[in-house]
Motif scaffolding. Structure first.
Motif, PDB file in Angstrom:
ATOM      1  N   VAL A 346      -5.520 -25.981  -3.231  1.00  0.00           N
ATOM      2  CA  VAL A 346      -4.148 -25.476  -3.162  1.00  0.00           C
ATOM      3  C   VAL A 346      -3.322 -26.196  -2.103  1.00  0.00           C
ATOM      4  O   VAL A 346      -2.139 -26.469  -2.305  1.00  0.00           O
ATOM      5  CB  VAL A 346      -4.162 -23.952  -2.887  1.00  0.00           C
ATOM      6  N   TYR A 347      -3.952 -26.525  -0.966  1.00  0.00           N
ATOM      7  CA  TYR A 347      -3.185 -27.054   0.168  1.00  0.00           C
ATOM      8  C   TYR A 347      -3.379 -28.538   0.432  1.00  0.00           C
ATOM      9  O   TYR A 347      -2.714 -29.083   1.312  1.00  0.00           O
ATOM     10  CB  TYR A 347      -3.559 -26.293   1.443  1.00  0.00           C
ATOM     11  N   ARG A 348      -4.246 -29.196  -0.313  1.00  0.00           N
ATOM     12  CA  ARG A 348      -4.559 -30.589   0.000  1.00  0.00           C
ATOM     13  C   ARG A 348      -3.319 -31.473   0.014  1.00  0.00           C
ATOM     14  O   ARG A 348      -3.139 -32.330   0.874  1.00  0.00           O
ATOM     15  CB  ARG A 348      -5.568 -31.154  -1.005  1.00  0.00           C
ATOM     16  N   GLU A 349      -2.418 -31.285  -0.942  1.00  0.00           N
ATOM     17  CA  GLU A 349      -1.256 -32.168  -1.069  1.00  0.00           C
ATOM     18  C   GLU A 349      -0.037 -31.666  -0.293  1.00  0.00           C
ATOM     19  O   GLU A 349       1.037 -32.241  -0.418  1.00  0.00           O
ATOM     20  CB  GLU A 349      -0.881 -32.323  -2.552  1.00  0.00           C
ATOM     21  N   GLN A 350      -0.201 -30.620   0.505  1.00  0.00           N
ATOM     22  CA  GLN A 350       0.960 -30.058   1.204  1.00  0.00           C
ATOM     23  C   GLN A 350       1.193 -30.693   2.573  1.00  0.00           C
ATOM     24  O   GLN A 350       2.196 -30.414   3.214  1.00  0.00           O
ATOM     25  CB  GLN A 350       0.774 -28.537   1.365  1.00  0.00           C
ATOM     26  N   ARG A 351       0.250 -31.539   3.034  1.00  0.00           N
ATOM     27  CA  ARG A 351       0.397 -32.247   4.309  1.00  0.00           C
ATOM     28  C   ARG A 351       0.653 -31.272   5.466  1.00  0.00           C
ATOM     29  O   ARG A 351       1.614 -31.411   6.227  1.00  0.00           O
ATOM     30  CB  ARG A 351       1.508 -33.293   4.234  1.00  0.00           C
ATOM     31  N   ILE A 352      -0.188 -30.275   5.550  1.00  0.00           N
ATOM     32  CA  ILE A 352      -0.093 -29.324   6.656  1.00  0.00           C
ATOM     33  C   ILE A 352      -1.418 -29.328   7.394  1.00  0.00           C
ATOM     34  O   ILE A 352      -2.467 -29.678   6.848  1.00  0.00           O
ATOM     35  CB  ILE A 352       0.240 -27.905   6.174  1.00  0.00           C
TER      36      ILE A 352
END
Length: 662
Positions: A346-352
């Motif tokens: 879910v968060y891999r591509e969110q650059r957080i």
């Protein structure tokens, strides 16, 4: 090195040495990119530059504050408040003899340049600062009237003067002002609910919970074609068989035929429910089952690797009551992997950063622990178990279909053998194809609906946890509060040093602090601001007529307590060299070498701290961190001692006298 509580005679041998060049373990790093106190646009107005300069001054970074406030004044931003802050910025963090000649001239001309007019508390503050300057320059003046007027000054002017003129004051006024500064520091050291709020500064703004979209129904076009065609063929064949029975006036057979069709519908419905529950339970078991083979580890330092570490940490920490840790970790290995894969996806591509979703990982792990303690972790096995009534109805429907179908086929064969045989064969083939095709379609839609409902329930729980966490962090301290608390801690440390050595402030020729990250510390900063730490190592250098007193202590910043005192005493002549090793912008090492070859060295900045955000210049964060740590003043003092020895004292006083005359 002397132990806490012991004493060291003045002029002790230069071999006394405290080694503090240790590795600093950083547990967490946070950059509050959503908060920016310390920068202004290139084309900022004088008013904006001044406001930013004031925040820099309050944040303990007088170097950059001087620059911005000066630019604002040059651009025409003047007034009583501007003059007061300009005076403090020029004086803060350095002594009179450290000031270049142009800054001394600006200090003297500030009231005229800023067009100060009497009538408000800022003008009163300007006047007090001016009188303090005169008192330091003239010496041997009665401080009584000045102190009386100072005590009548309101805050914030009074508190700001005490904070920023600590290094500047001298003479008989020094002890009196120090007494007031220490009193305020002790009173306000833990104000603002510090103990319950500091930890929040080291937590970043939490990222919004994101819902993992369930896999859409996977139904190929060919399956739809087979389902529709086979259904049409089956319907035609069944109608044809019914037509044969009606034409032959087989009333009993027709009734049995309709009953067998109803039984088939009942069996199909129950069978689909049975199959759905069985497959979903099996899928859940596979999802939660411990991996049979060792999975490939993600690259170290990457997002997936950090999520892995976070899940391992929290599963290891959140062990259910009355449960063995090894059992807990073994039984939840599959769940841990499933949750980890979901978060990474879910968060891999969110650059957080992982720190921004730590709250979510904690929540998901705590939910698993809660379910374990409630005995509901594997409750899906009971919830998805097929009811006995469904199984019985399915078997009854199937039995009715088989029995009735055989009876009907026998009657139809007597009426039209060839036609009945052809229809029976087509019915069987079309029925199998229809059942398989529609089973796949219906099960996929039901699986998707169940996944969607489960994801929605999970998302609702995560959203509620997110709101609770945001509310808990709502009173996170500002960077300005962190700077004010740290300044009070410095004063407490200085007072402990004075008390231990039996000195007054007027006995101190000069003093200097350096702050370094402590062991196992957490660190955080606002955008364009200095690093703040949950644990500090504070170094204090006291210059007296008998030599140098060096103290260090570990500060638990959350509790405002000092631990692990180390003291080193050496003569001025014992200082052989002072070095600053700065191989890159995010590393700085201070080294002081004694004449016997021993070294006192420690890291002011540790590698990997320069984590830049948008609109941050390379090296700027390190510079403000060094400024806030008091590094430049300390370096000035210690380099002077290394170059001139005890003569530095006389030379500094001579330089100060020349500046006073100028």
């Amino acid at each position: 090195m002397t132990e806490p509580g012991s004493t060291t005679e003045p002029g002790a041998a230069e071999g006394n040495y405290a080694g503090d060049f240790a590795h600093v373990g950083v547990q967490a790093t946070t950059v509050h990119g959503d908060v920016n106190y310390y920068s202004s646009p290139v084309d900022a107005s004088p008013k904006v530059k001044f406001a930013t300069g004031v925040r820099l001054l309050e944040g303990g970074m007088p170097g950059k504050a001087r620059q911005l406030i000066h630019e604002a004044v040059v651009d025409g931003h003047t007034g009583n408040k501007v003059c007061f802050h300009w005076q403090l910025a020029l004086l803060s963090g350095r002594t009179w003899h450290e000031m270049p000649h142009e800054d001394i001239m600006r200090l003297r001309q500030a009231p005229t340049i800023c067009r100060v007019t009497a009538g408000d508390s800022w003008a009163d503050g300007v006047e007090i600062v001016h009188r303090l300057l005169n008192s330091v320059q003239q010496g041997n003046t009665d401080p009584g009237p000045l102190l009386k007027d100072f005590d009548e000054l309101y805050d914030p002017q009074r508190a700001m003067i005490l904070r920023h003129l600590e290094l500047f004051l001298d003479g008989p006024l020094k002890n009196q002002m120090w007494h007031r500064a220490l009193q305020d520091a002790r009173r306000d050291q833990m104000d603002g609910d510090r103990a319950d709020r500091v930890w929040k500064f080291f937590h970043p703004e939490p990222a919004n919970p994101r819902q993992q979209e369930p896999r859409p129904p996977n139904i190929p076009v060919g399956t739809w074609v087979r389902a529709v065609v086979a259904t049409v063929v089956l319907a035609v064949v069944l109608l044809h068989i019914g037509y044969l029975l009606v034409r032959g006036l087989q009333v009993y057979a027709l009734a049995v035929y309709l009953l067998s069709i109803a039984g088939g519908c009942l069996a199909a419905r129950g069978g689909l429910e049975w199959r759905f529950r069985t497959e979903r339970c099996r899928a859940k078991d596979q999802e939660y089952a411990a991996p049979r083979t060792r999975t490939a580890q993600p690259p170290p330092g990457g997002f997936a690797n950090k999520v892995d570490q976070s899940f391992r940490r929290y599963f290891g920490r959140y062990v259910p009551r009355q449960t063995d840790r090894a059992t807990w970790l073994a039984e939840t290995a599959g769940i841990r992997k499933s949750l980890r894969d979901e978060i990474v996806e879910v968060y891999r591509e969110q650059r957080i950063g992982v720190e921004r979703i730590s709250w979510l990982i904690r929540y998901r792990v705590s939910e698993v622990r809660k379910q374990w303690e409630n005995g509901t972790l594997f409750a899906y096995r009971y919830e998805l178990a097929t009811p006995l009534s469904t199984k019985i109805l399915t078997l009854i429907g199937l039995a009715i279909t088989v029995f009735g179908g055989s009876q009907v086929m026998e009657s139809a064969m007597r009426l039209a053998p060839l036609s009945a045989a052809r229809s029976t064969a087509l019915a069987l083939a079309a029925g199998v194809i229809t059942a398989l095709a529609w089973q796949h379609i219906i099960l996929e839609y039901r699986r998707y609906a169940a996944d969607k409902a489960e994801a929605t329930r999970t998302q609702e729980g995560c959203q509620a946890a997110y709101e609770r966490w945001k509310q808990k962090l709502a009173d996170k301290p500002t960077d300005l509060e962190m700077a004010a608390w740290l300044d009070r801690d410095r004063k407490v440390l200085l007072n402990e040093a004075l008390r231990h050595y039996g000195l007054s402030m007027s006995d101190i020729i000069a003093h200097a602090f350096i702050e370094t990250p402590g062991p196992r510390t957490k660190r955080a900063r606002v955008q364009n601001g200095p690093w703040r730490y949950s644990r500090y190592r504070l170094f204090l250098f006291l210059l007296t007529s008998d030599g140098i007193r060096q103290l260090s202590s570990e500060l638990d910043f959350e509790r405002g307590t000092l631990h692990g005192w180390n003291r080193v005493n050496y003569r001025y002549e014992a200082v052989a060299a002072v070095r600053v090793h700065q191989p890159n912008d995010d590393e700085c090492r201070f080294e002081l070498t004694l004449v016997n070859g021993e070294q006192i060295k420690f890291n002011v900045l540790t590698p990997g701290q320069e984590e830049l955000q948008m609109n941050e210049a390379h090296g700027a964060v390190s510079e403000v961190t060094l400024d806030a740590a008091g590094f430049h003043h300390t370096l000035h003092v210690m380099e002077g001692i290394a170059a001139e020895g005890k003569q530095w004292i006389k030379q500094e006083r001579r330089r100060q006298s020349k500046q006073n005359v100028a």
